[in-house]
Enzyme design. Structure first.
Site, PDB file in Angstrom:
ATOM      1  N   ASP A   1       0.815  -1.224   0.000  1.00  0.00           N
ATOM      2  CA  ASP A   1       0.000   0.000   0.000  1.00  0.00           C
ATOM      3  C   ASP A   1       0.847   1.271   0.000  1.00  0.00           C
ATOM      4  O   ASP A   1       0.452   2.286   0.572  1.00  0.00           O
ATOM      5  CB  ASP A   1      -0.965   0.025   1.205  1.00  0.00           C
ATOM      6  CG  ASP A   1      -1.735  -1.280   1.341  1.00  0.00           C
ATOM      7  OD1 ASP A   1      -2.298  -1.710   0.333  1.00  0.00           O
ATOM      8  OD2 ASP A   1      -1.733  -1.871   2.433  1.00  0.00           O
TER       9      ASP A   1
ATOM     10  N   LYS B   1       1.846   2.093  -5.146  1.00  0.00           N
ATOM     11  CA  LYS B   1       2.486   1.544  -6.357  1.00  0.00           C
ATOM     12  C   LYS B   1       1.674   1.815  -7.609  1.00  0.00           C
ATOM     13  O   LYS B   1       2.225   2.016  -8.676  1.00  0.00           O
ATOM     14  CB  LYS B   1       2.667   0.021  -6.221  1.00  0.00           C
ATOM     15  CG  LYS B   1       3.769  -0.377  -5.270  1.00  0.00           C
ATOM     16  CD  LYS B   1       3.993  -1.866  -5.279  1.00  0.00           C
ATOM     17  CE  LYS B   1       2.918  -2.662  -4.592  1.00  0.00           C
ATOM     18  NZ  LYS B   1       2.796  -2.468  -3.156  1.00  0.00           N
TER      19      LYS B   1
ATOM     20  N   GLY C   1      -4.203  -5.033  -4.678  1.00  0.00           N
ATOM     21  CA  GLY C   1      -5.244  -4.124  -5.170  1.00  0.00           C
ATOM     22  C   GLY C   1      -4.579  -2.874  -5.698  1.00  0.00           C
ATOM     23  O   GLY C   1      -3.971  -2.138  -4.945  1.00  0.00           O
ATOM     24  N   HIS C   2      -4.615  -2.685  -7.001  1.00  0.00           N
ATOM     25  CA  HIS C   2      -4.001  -1.498  -7.592  1.00  0.00           C
ATOM     26  C   HIS C   2      -5.088  -0.635  -8.237  1.00  0.00           C
ATOM     27  O   HIS C   2      -5.839  -1.109  -9.086  1.00  0.00           O
ATOM     28  CB  HIS C   2      -2.949  -1.897  -8.632  1.00  0.00           C
ATOM     29  CG  HIS C   2      -1.750  -2.565  -8.027  1.00  0.00           C
ATOM     30  ND1 HIS C   2      -0.764  -3.160  -8.756  1.00  0.00           N
ATOM     31  CD2 HIS C   2      -1.388  -2.720  -6.734  1.00  0.00           C
ATOM     32  CE1 HIS C   2       0.156  -3.644  -7.933  1.00  0.00           C
ATOM     33  NE2 HIS C   2      -0.209  -3.397  -6.705  1.00  0.00           N
TER      34      HIS C   2
ATOM     35  N   ARG D   1       4.059 -29.782  -4.153  1.00  0.00           N
ATOM     36  CA  ARG D   1       4.016 -30.536  -5.426  1.00  0.00           C
ATOM     37  C   ARG D   1       2.653 -31.189  -5.681  1.00  0.00           C
ATOM     38  O   ARG D   1       2.569 -32.304  -6.170  1.00  0.00           O
ATOM     39  CB  ARG D   1       5.151 -31.569  -5.474  1.00  0.00           C
ATOM     40  CG  ARG D   1       6.501 -30.900  -5.545  1.00  0.00           C
ATOM     41  CD  ARG D   1       7.622 -31.804  -5.193  1.00  0.00           C
ATOM     42  NE  ARG D   1       7.612 -32.110  -3.782  1.00  0.00           N
ATOM     43  CZ  ARG D   1       8.639 -32.657  -3.130  1.00  0.00           C
ATOM     44  NH1 ARG D   1       9.732 -32.973  -3.781  1.00  0.00           N
ATOM     45  NH2 ARG D   1       8.562 -32.901  -1.851  1.00  0.00           N
TER      46      ARG D   1
ATOM     47  N   GLN E   1       2.145  -6.246  -2.973  1.00  0.00           N
ATOM     48  CA  GLN E   1       2.470  -6.238  -1.532  1.00  0.00           C
ATOM     49  C   GLN E   1       3.747  -5.420  -1.274  1.00  0.00           C
ATOM     50  O   GLN E   1       4.053  -4.529  -2.049  1.00  0.00           O
ATOM     51  CB  GLN E   1       2.600  -7.664  -0.971  1.00  0.00           C
ATOM     52  CG  GLN E   1       1.286  -8.413  -0.887  1.00  0.00           C
ATOM     53  CD  GLN E   1       0.935  -9.162  -2.159  1.00  0.00           C
ATOM     54  OE1 GLN E   1       1.766  -9.839  -2.726  1.00  0.00           O
ATOM     55  NE2 GLN E   1      -0.285  -9.057  -2.596  1.00  0.00           N
TER      56      GLN E   1
ATOM     57  N   THR F   1      -9.698  -5.373   0.817  1.00  0.00           N
ATOM     58  CA  THR F   1     -10.594  -5.831   1.884  1.00  0.00           C
ATOM     59  C   THR F   1     -11.328  -4.690   2.585  1.00  0.00           C
ATOM     60  O   THR F   1     -12.212  -4.943   3.400  1.00  0.00           O
ATOM     61  CB  THR F   1      -9.788  -6.600   2.960  1.00  0.00           C
ATOM     62  OG1 THR F   1      -8.781  -5.715   3.464  1.00  0.00           O
ATOM     63  CG2 THR F   1      -9.122  -7.835   2.400  1.00  0.00           C
TER      64      THR F   1
HETATM   65  P1  IMP Z   1      -2.395 -12.992   2.277  1.00  0.00           P
HETATM   66  O1  IMP Z   1      -1.453 -12.455   1.252  1.00  0.00           O
HETATM   67  O2  IMP Z   1      -3.836 -12.844   1.895  1.00  0.00           O
HETATM   68  O3  IMP Z   1      -2.039 -14.384   2.700  1.00  0.00           O
HETATM   69  O4  IMP Z   1      -2.232 -12.089   3.604  1.00  0.00           O
HETATM   70  C1  IMP Z   1      -1.040 -12.111   4.382  1.00  0.00           C
HETATM   71  C2  IMP Z   1      -0.679 -10.726   4.900  1.00  0.00           C
HETATM   72  O5  IMP Z   1      -0.324  -9.897   3.799  1.00  0.00           O
HETATM   73  C3  IMP Z   1      -1.817  -9.994   5.615  1.00  0.00           C
HETATM   74  O6  IMP Z   1      -1.268  -9.219   6.656  1.00  0.00           O
HETATM   75  C4  IMP Z   1      -2.399  -9.091   4.540  1.00  0.00           C
HETATM   76  O7  IMP Z   1      -3.029  -7.964   5.089  1.00  0.00           O
HETATM   77  C5  IMP Z   1      -1.122  -8.714   3.792  1.00  0.00           C
HETATM   78  N1  IMP Z   1      -1.368  -8.347   2.391  1.00  0.00           N
HETATM   79  C6  IMP Z   1      -1.623  -9.162   1.356  1.00  0.00           C
HETATM   80  N2  IMP Z   1      -1.771  -8.470   0.216  1.00  0.00           N
HETATM   81  C7  IMP Z   1      -1.573  -7.180   0.531  1.00  0.00           C
HETATM   82  C8  IMP Z   1      -1.548  -5.974  -0.241  1.00  0.00           C
HETATM   83  O8  IMP Z   1      -1.713  -5.957  -1.473  1.00  0.00           O
HETATM   84  N3  IMP Z   1      -1.296  -4.829   0.463  1.00  0.00           N
HETATM   85  C9  IMP Z   1      -1.053  -4.825   1.795  1.00  0.00           C
HETATM   86  N4  IMP Z   1      -1.061  -5.923   2.539  1.00  0.00           N
HETATM   87  C10 IMP Z   1      -1.307  -7.089   1.923  1.00  0.00           C
END
Ligand code: IMP
Length: 430
Positions: free
Chosen positions: A13, A16, A40-41, A144, A224, A301
């Site tokens: 966040d 990007k 989420g972009h 696998r 991420q 989310t």
């Molecule tokens: P997962 O990727 O859904 O397994 O979530 C694992 C961790 O990564 C959690 O803390 C999420 O909030 C965080 N996370 C996953 N995708 C994003 C993103 O695009 N932005 C910020 N945090 C993320």
């Protein structure tokens, strides 16, 4: 510079979307190399807002090739819905403009169910995931037993792969009190989606090699942030993929030598969604103010993001692990109007000052941030397009950030609008 990797240098966040959009205009190919639709972009192109999760940002621009690399985990049903949504906004998406690596693992409905069941059943195991099945799909890849895009092309192989996955998953589901997976129902769903996905399937590693040899510019679009990296992040409160820049190579099949510039996206303060350590988190009015001014709610989310002061110690670390060439500093304007700003320069632990975050969870928890205070500025920096538009204190803050993290600013973003950017060095220009 022909090939640029963009990575988030904090917990995601960082903003990007705008930077990737700005760079994708200059690129010929835009490739995703990790993560999935947990990302989420948001892109605003010519006044139209596009919300992308699985698709690379290049799809909304004509004349570009968008690529989903093998390092991604792909939910085919989500992808088809996303393609339809973006098409309905007038964008053309075809096998000429979108390619999916044949060796990309699929996220299946039971991965999402498992992700959510784990998150809701046991508070000790809670990570605060996006519930999209990302973790369980990566587990199956390494175990696998995942189904990959190429497996959809042959029915006998598909049945075999499904059976292999079910042996594991039904045992697990039994333990969690979930009903067994309906094998025939799942196969029917997969047979139905197979031709739609296969239309885009390609040997991406080969296509990228050809593009490179033809002198095309490739933009590797990270999702991420580096502190959510499975190896170098705040484990276990991380995502299940490698997020750091080296993954651009393994997640698409190019050699590491093909990466010319790594652009780290850095927010002028710090945020994180979900559980896990956050040394500079602010639970007071200042944190509230950062959240409100920065509109810190998750794109995927809708969750409220935790906010805190800029942590130079962590960004210095991620600039090393990703080999960052230069940074794009975003959301500086959110700091407008603070009388005093704090930057974390290290951690105090057991009477010592550390210049990095230790790996052990108990040591992390005992780290007390060491702050340096800087005067804030009362003027607005929103929309600044040159250094001359910035107050002296804001320039001092940016210079101090550069010094502390050991990487120069290549771009400075001062509002969500693409024109509101101060360009110091174009990553594609050299
Ligand atoms: P997962 O990727 O859904 O397994 O979530 C694992 C961790 O990564 C959690 O803390 C999420 O909030 C965080 N996370 C996953 N995708 C994003 C993103 O695009 N932005 C910020 N945090 C993320």
């Amino acid at each position: 510079m022909a090939n640029v990797v963009v990575v988030g240098a904090q917990w995601g966040d960082e903003g990007k979307g705008k930077i990737v959009d700005w760079l994708s205009e200059r690129a010929d190919v835009i490739a995703r190399f990790q993560g999935g639709h947990n990302a989420g972009h948001t892109l605003v192109v010519e006044g139209v807002t596009y919300k992308l999760h699985a698709l690379p940002s290049g799809v909304v621009r004509g004349g570009k090739l968008s690529v989903i690399g093998n390092g991604v985990v792909l939910d085919p049903w989500h992808l088809m819905n996303e393609i339809e949504t973006i098409r309905a906004q007038g964008v053309t998406i075809s096998p000429e403009t979108l390619m999916i690596a044949e060796n990309t693992p699929l996220i299946l409905p039971f991965h999402g169910e498992l992700d959510r069941a784990r998150e809701s059943q046991n508070s000790v195991a809670k990570i605060g995931t996006t519930g999209r099945g990302i973790g369980p799909a990566y587990e199956d890849k390494v175990g696998r037993r995942v189904i990959r895009v190429a497996d959809l092309a042959d029915d006998a192989t598909l049945e075999l792969r499904v059976d292999r996955a079910l042996v594991h998953h039904n045992a697990l589901r039994n333990g969690l009190g979930l009903t067994p997976i309906d094998r025939d129902g799942l196969l029917a769903q997969l047979r139905e989606i197979a031709p739609k996905v296969l239309e885009y399937a390609a040997p991406v590693w080969k296509v990228l090699d050809e593009k490179r040899k033809a002198g095309k510019r490739i933009l590797f679009e990270g999702a991420q942030g580096a502190l959510l990296d499975i190896d170098f992040g705040t484990y276990p409160f991380v995502t299940s993929s490698n997020v750091i820049a080296g993954q651009a190579a393994t997640g698409t099949g190019i050699g590491p030598g093909a990466i010319d510039f790594v652009l780290g996206i850095v927010k002028a303060y710090t945020t994180r969604v979900g559980e896990g350590p956050f040394p500079t988190e602010l639970l007071d009015e200042d944190g509230q103010r950062l959240g409100e001014r920065g509109h810190e709610f998750g794109t995927t989310t809708g969750r409220k993001r935790r906010c805190g002061w800029f942590d130079a110690t962590l960004v210095r670390q991620t600039c090393v692990t990703s080999g960052v060439t230069g940074i794009a500093l975003t959301k500086l304007d959110v700091l407008d109007g603070f009388e005093t700003l704090k930057i974390c320069t290290g951690y105090e632990l057991d009477g010592e000052v550390l210049d990095y975050l230790p790996t052990a969870a108990d040591r992390q928890a005992r780290c007390v941030p060491v702050y340096e205070e800087m005067p804030g500025w009362s003027e607005s920096t929103e929309g600044a397009r040159s250094w001359a538009d910035l107050p002296a204190e804001a320039i001092k803050y940016v210079r101090r950030v550069e010094e502390l993290i050991g990487a120069p600013v290549a771009l400075l973003s001062t509002s969500p609008k693409r024109e509101d950017t101060i360009l110091v060095r174009d990553p594609f220009a050299d």
